[in-house]
Design an enzyme around this catalytic site. Sequence first.
Site, short mmCIF file in Angstrom:
data_model
loop_
_atom_site.label_atom_id
_atom_site.label_comp_id
_atom_site.label_asym_id
_atom_site.label_seq_id
_atom_site.Cartn_x
_atom_site.Cartn_y
_atom_site.Cartn_z
N ASN A 23 0.71 -1.09 0.02
CA ASN A 23 -0.07 -0.03 -0.15
C ASN A 23 0.97 1.09 0.07
O ASN A 23 0.29 2.08 -0.61
CB ASN A 23 -1.01 -0.14 1.24
CG ASN A 23 -0.24 -0.22 2.34
OD1 ASN A 23 0.66 -1.04 2.92
ND2 ASN A 23 -0.48 1.02 3.35
N GLN A 50 -5.06 -3.75 -2.36
CA GLN A 50 -4.49 -2.96 -3.41
C GLN A 50 -4.24 -3.55 -4.60
O GLN A 50 -4.20 -2.98 -5.75
CB GLN A 50 -2.88 -2.40 -2.96
CG GLN A 50 -2.97 -1.45 -1.79
CD GLN A 50 -3.56 -0.29 -1.70
OE1 GLN A 50 -3.78 0.29 -2.95
NE2 GLN A 50 -3.97 0.24 -0.59
N HIS A 106 -13.55 -0.02 -0.41
CA HIS A 106 -13.45 1.60 -0.61
C HIS A 106 -11.99 1.74 -1.25
O HIS A 106 -11.88 2.87 -1.92
CB HIS A 106 -13.50 2.47 0.50
CG HIS A 106 -12.30 2.22 1.56
ND1 HIS A 106 -11.30 3.27 1.67
CD2 HIS A 106 -12.16 1.03 2.55
CE1 HIS A 106 -10.45 2.91 2.56
NE2 HIS A 106 -10.56 1.75 2.93
N THR A 150 -26.31 -7.98 11.59
CA THR A 150 -27.07 -7.58 10.25
C THR A 150 -26.32 -6.95 9.55
O THR A 150 -25.44 -6.00 9.39
CB THR A 150 -28.25 -6.76 10.86
OG1 THR A 150 -28.84 -7.47 11.86
CG2 THR A 150 -29.22 -6.38 9.57
N CYS A 199 -3.04 5.13 7.81
CA CYS A 199 -3.29 4.18 8.74
C CYS A 199 -2.11 4.77 9.80
O CYS A 199 -2.51 4.85 10.97
CB CYS A 199 -2.94 2.72 8.63
SG CYS A 199 -4.65 2.19 7.56
#
Length: 370
Positions: free
Chosen positions: A145, A173, A197, A234, A316
């Site tokens: 990444n 990636q 994402h 859920t 991150c």
Amino acid sequence: MIYLDYQATTPLAPEAREAMLRWLGGPDSDTFGNPHSPHRMGRMAAAAIEVARENVAALMPSGGKTIFTSGATEALNMVLLGTSGDVITFATEHAAVLDCQRAVEAQGRRFTVLPVLPDGRADLEALRAAITPATGLVAIMAVNNEIGVMHPLAEAIAIAHAAGARVLVDAVQAYSRLALTPSRPPLGPDYVAASAHKIHGPKGIGALWIGPDAPLPAPLVHGGGQEASLRSGTLSPALCAGFGAAARLAAGDREAQMFHVEHLWNLARDAFAGWELNGSAEHRWKGNLNIRKDGLDVARLMSDCRNIMFSAGSACASGSGRPSHVLRAIGLTDAQAKSSIRLGFGRYTSAQDIETAAATINAAAKEQGL
């Protein structure tokens, strides 16, 4: 504003947004049902999730089982903590893998971090030397990444399987962009983690692919037994639908996007002539350009180029103040690591974006005397 931080996240595709909107139903709609309910609204939501699952699974190796997770971090943790045997991984892996060390060791299992070569690729000789009959899992990225380098996946998988170990591939990636090697052992992975994402889908959802011959990991979350009893809770039809739409979009024009990214890479390499490339120039995803100028003040550069969205490392780890563990692992000094920037581009990046960003960044670097 020019966005060049595709490794951190990608813009939501209009197709994914449209797919999600239907399942964000209000009180007057019939699309807000719980997908685990037995009535018609529940069955409609469940059917939408299964369509999405098929689209996501189509970009995974064939066969096996694909389950939805909250993201790749959860998927990686599920396998690392929910399988047996010692773990081997590499020094440039994501924190979602490396930070599991203490938890794995608390289970009485060894967690070994191996070096990489100066170009960022996995040291296969170190893997051969470290693997033992007690090794249960080898965790390895497909594409890094921070520097975009591709590991020799097929070779690493063959070494692991010859020793009786399973292989977990962090494909965050690479998913939708690159083939994830043949689908079954001895050449294919046993587990694959992906995140929506990073492929123009929504945040908050990912997937774990479990190979047809791989044991199911023990669940991290207990409750209603959803997702083959591996992940209770859920499911969000909207998030699943968005992920599925993004995967379908990626599958439909993968070759065109590869050509587009390579074109942008060539433009960027020319525009940043004089900068040093971090990591292999050959074995890499070309939507990631990690470069440096020794002596560069990156904080000042980002302030001077505030309309260009680029990175000084992994999102991150941003704000930690520490030099990148990835750049240190390939042999850069702290000073060199702190003088590096990462530019990420893809589907919605234009050639003009690259040219304008390069001119702005180069001018700002020149103001620093570089």
